[in-house]
Design a protein around this motif. Structure first.
Motif, PDB file in Angstrom:
ATOM      1  N   VAL A 155       0.831  -1.204   0.000  1.00 34.85           N
ATOM      2  CA  VAL A 155       0.000   0.000   0.000  1.00 34.85           C
ATOM      3  C   VAL A 155       0.868   1.257   0.000  1.00 34.85           C
ATOM      4  CG1 VAL A 155      -1.804   1.294   1.219  1.00 34.85           C
ATOM      5  CG2 VAL A 155      -1.842  -1.213   1.225  1.00 34.85           C
ATOM      6  N   ILE A 156       0.521   2.168  -0.905  1.00 34.20           N
ATOM      7  CA  ILE A 156       1.044   3.533  -0.910  1.00 34.20           C
ATOM      8  C   ILE A 156      -0.100   4.441  -0.485  1.00 34.20           C
ATOM      9  CG2 ILE A 156       2.120   5.363  -2.273  1.00 34.20           C
ATOM     10  CD1 ILE A 156       2.801   3.206  -4.377  1.00 34.20           C
ATOM     11  N   ALA A 157       0.156   5.364   0.420  1.00 32.11           N
ATOM     12  CA  ALA A 157      -0.881   6.318   0.831  1.00 32.11           C
ATOM     13  C   ALA A 157      -0.365   7.732   0.670  1.00 32.11           C
ATOM     14  CB  ALA A 157      -1.284   6.075   2.285  1.00 32.11           C
ATOM     15  N   THR A 158      -1.245   8.641   0.274  1.00 30.96           N
ATOM     16  CA  THR A 158      -0.925  10.066   0.320  1.00 30.96           C
ATOM     17  C   THR A 158      -1.594  10.661   1.547  1.00 30.96           C
ATOM     18  OG1 THR A 158      -2.828  10.854  -0.960  1.00 30.96           O
ATOM     19  CG2 THR A 158      -0.875  10.144  -2.201  1.00 30.96           C
ATOM     20  N   ALA A 159      -0.855  11.511   2.259  1.00 30.36           N
ATOM     21  CA  ALA A 159      -1.376  12.126   3.481  1.00 30.36           C
ATOM     22  C   ALA A 159      -0.421  13.228   3.913  1.00 30.36           C
ATOM     23  CB  ALA A 159      -1.495  11.095   4.601  1.00 30.36           C
ATOM     24  N   GLY A 160      -0.905  14.095   4.789  1.00 32.04           N
ATOM     25  CA  GLY A 160      -0.047  15.092   5.386  1.00 32.04           C
ATOM     26  C   GLY A 160       0.909  14.449   6.375  1.00 32.04           C
ATOM     27  N   PRO A 161       2.017  15.130   6.687  1.00 29.43           N
ATOM     28  CA  PRO A 161       3.051  14.539   7.558  1.00 29.43           C
ATOM     29  C   PRO A 161       2.527  14.068   8.905  1.00 29.43           C
ATOM     30  CG  PRO A 161       3.876  16.528   6.504  1.00 29.43           C
ATOM     31  CD  PRO A 161       2.418  16.453   6.163  1.00 29.43           C
TER      32      PRO A 161
ATOM     33  N   SER B 239       0.014  12.444   9.634  1.00 24.34           N
ATOM     34  CA  SER B 239      -0.650  11.136   9.560  1.00 24.34           C
ATOM     35  C   SER B 239       0.284  10.009   9.147  1.00 24.34           C
ATOM     36  CB  SER B 239      -1.821  11.203   8.573  1.00 24.34           C
ATOM     37  OG  SER B 239      -2.766  12.164   8.964  1.00 24.34           O
ATOM     38  N   HIS B 240       1.539  10.316   8.808  1.00 25.22           N
ATOM     39  CA  HIS B 240       2.412   9.300   8.213  1.00 25.22           C
ATOM     40  C   HIS B 240       2.657   8.122   9.145  1.00 25.22           C
ATOM     41  CE1 HIS B 240       4.257  11.851   4.725  1.00 25.22           C
ATOM     42  NE2 HIS B 240       2.953  11.991   4.831  1.00 25.22           N
ATOM     43  N   GLU B 241       2.992   8.402  10.398  1.00 23.10           N
ATOM     44  CA  GLU B 241       3.308   7.326  11.326  1.00 23.10           C
ATOM     45  C   GLU B 241       2.096   6.421  11.557  1.00 23.10           C
ATOM     46  OE1 GLU B 241       4.791   6.717  15.963  1.00 23.10           O
ATOM     47  OE2 GLU B 241       5.050   8.669  14.977  1.00 23.10           O
ATOM     48  N   ARG B 242       0.918   7.024  11.698  1.00 23.25           N
ATOM     49  CA  ARG B 242      -0.295   6.236  11.938  1.00 23.25           C
ATOM     50  C   ARG B 242      -0.596   5.327  10.751  1.00 23.25           C
ATOM     51  NH1 ARG B 242      -5.597   7.712  10.664  1.00 23.25           N
ATOM     52  NH2 ARG B 242      -4.897   9.835  10.261  1.00 23.25           N
ATOM     53  N   LEU B 243      -0.431   5.829   9.530  1.00 21.99           N
ATOM     54  CA  LEU B 243      -0.737   5.025   8.356  1.00 21.99           C
ATOM     55  C   LEU B 243       0.283   3.904   8.171  1.00 21.99           C
ATOM     56  CD1 LEU B 243      -1.945   7.803   5.902  1.00 21.99           C
ATOM     57  CD2 LEU B 243      -3.320   6.158   7.182  1.00 21.99           C
ATOM     58  N   ARG B 244       1.536   4.150   8.527  1.00 19.20           N
ATOM     59  CA  ARG B 244       2.521   3.062   8.485  1.00 19.20           C
ATOM     60  C   ARG B 244       2.152   1.971   9.491  1.00 19.20           C
ATOM     61  NH1 ARG B 244       6.346   7.491   7.912  1.00 19.20           N
ATOM     62  NH2 ARG B 244       7.145   7.522   5.770  1.00 19.20           N
TER      63      ARG B 244
END
Length: 318
Positions: free
Chosen positions: A180-186, A188-193
């Motif tokens: 999975v690749i996600a686009t998001a603001g910085p 949210s990055h840790e949560r999405l990982r």
């Protein structure tokens, strides 16, 4: 098993008196007697989403006309069942996207729903999380498992991974084994990982589509789930020839390069919702409740949900 109501008795709810009208307190008759396939639910919490604007204006036909309580998702306890209901009992805790509405929406103390659109609420879930889950979760499965038919060998881009639905799209695609690749603001990055995104791209960076193409070895991704308003026209540039794109924002791009394009509008599904709720309880999926309002403050809750700055799900408590 049929509740009796005094025809003169009124139930305090939140909704609209006419299509396009202001959201506010509304007094409605107590629920009618149950049909054989229905249950009566005491609402413990109800979700408030930006989709309520389409209900308010009449653009989304939910099976009712004003005066009506708004709300198309909720969690609560069954208090009565119709004569032919076999799988549910009074006292069962449930969540639901109960369309088409059988009587009124979920922004009320009581809800009549078909037994077929219910899912069991896992004990680990809060009422607020359970109430805010049905619409975005069903949207996510109808994109990931339905329109895109994601498999473990897929490379999936979730465009707009930080919102309530986007987060569920990321988690579900990862749960299905995809990269999975996600686009998001910085922020949210840790949560999405943590939820399984292998790559998180900053949507502020104008080069993010090129970065996604590079992750796909220059060919691009096999599938895109778009959750960004007017974002699918850019996102389709990251899809390899003959791939798939599904958007939940009703802005499908022009067909090109043999890419299969879908525009997904959520449908009720009690069985699928139950399976998703178990994934939520197990920590495979996540729903973040940003704000909870009492029922009498429904107008403020509606403004928070439709204003775009809530930072998570919005919930009403009767």
């Amino acid at each position: 098993a049929r509740p009796r109501s005094d025809s003169a008795s009124l139930m305090r709810a939140a909704g609209i008196s006419e299509f396009g009208g202001a959201v506010g307190r509304i007094d409605l008759p107590d629920p009618r007697p149950l049909a054989d396939d229905e249950v009566l639910i005491e609402i413990r919490a109800a979700g408030v989403g930006n989709w309520e604007e389409f209900v308010r204006t009449g653009e989304w036909d939910v099976g009712r006309a004003p005066p009506m309580a708004l709300g198309v998702e909720a969690a609560g306890s069954i208090t009565a069942i119709g004569d032919s209901v076999e799988d549910w009992d009074p006292g069962d805790e449930v969540l639901s996207h109960p369309l088409p509405l059988r009587d009124q929406g979920t922004w009320a103390p009581l809800l009549i729903a078909s037994a077929t659109v219910l899912a069991r609420k896992p004990a680990a879930l809060s009422w607020e999380a359970a109430a805010a889950f049905p619409v975005p979760a069903l949207t996510a499965t109808q994109v990931i498992d339905g329109a895109l038919a994601v498999r473990p060998d897929d490379l999936v881009l979730v465009n707009g991974g930080s919102g309530v639905t986007g987060t569920l799209l990321v988690g579900l695609a990862a749960a299905r084994g995809a990269e999975v690749i996600a686009t998001a603001g910085p922020a949210s990055h840790e949560r999405l990982r943590r939820l399984g995104a292998a790559h998180v791209l900053d949507y502020h960076d104008p080069d993010w589509p090129e970065q996604a193409l590079a992750i796909g070895g220059g060919l691009g991704v096999t599938a895109v789930a778009n959750a960004v308003p007017n974002g699918s026209a850019v996102a389709i540039g990251t899809v390899r020839d003959g791939g798939h794109l599904a958007t939940i924002t009703q802005d499908p791009p022009y067909e090109q390069r043999g890419i299969e394009i879908s525009s997904v509008i959520v449908q009720p599904d009690g069985r699928a919702l139950g399976e998703l709720a178990e994934l939520l309880a197990a920590g495979k999926l996540e729903v973040s409740v940003a704000a909870t309002f009492p029922l009498e403050d429904a107008a403020a809750a509606f403004a928070a949900a439709t204003g775009g700055g809530a930072g998570g799900a919005v919930v009403l408590r009767p």
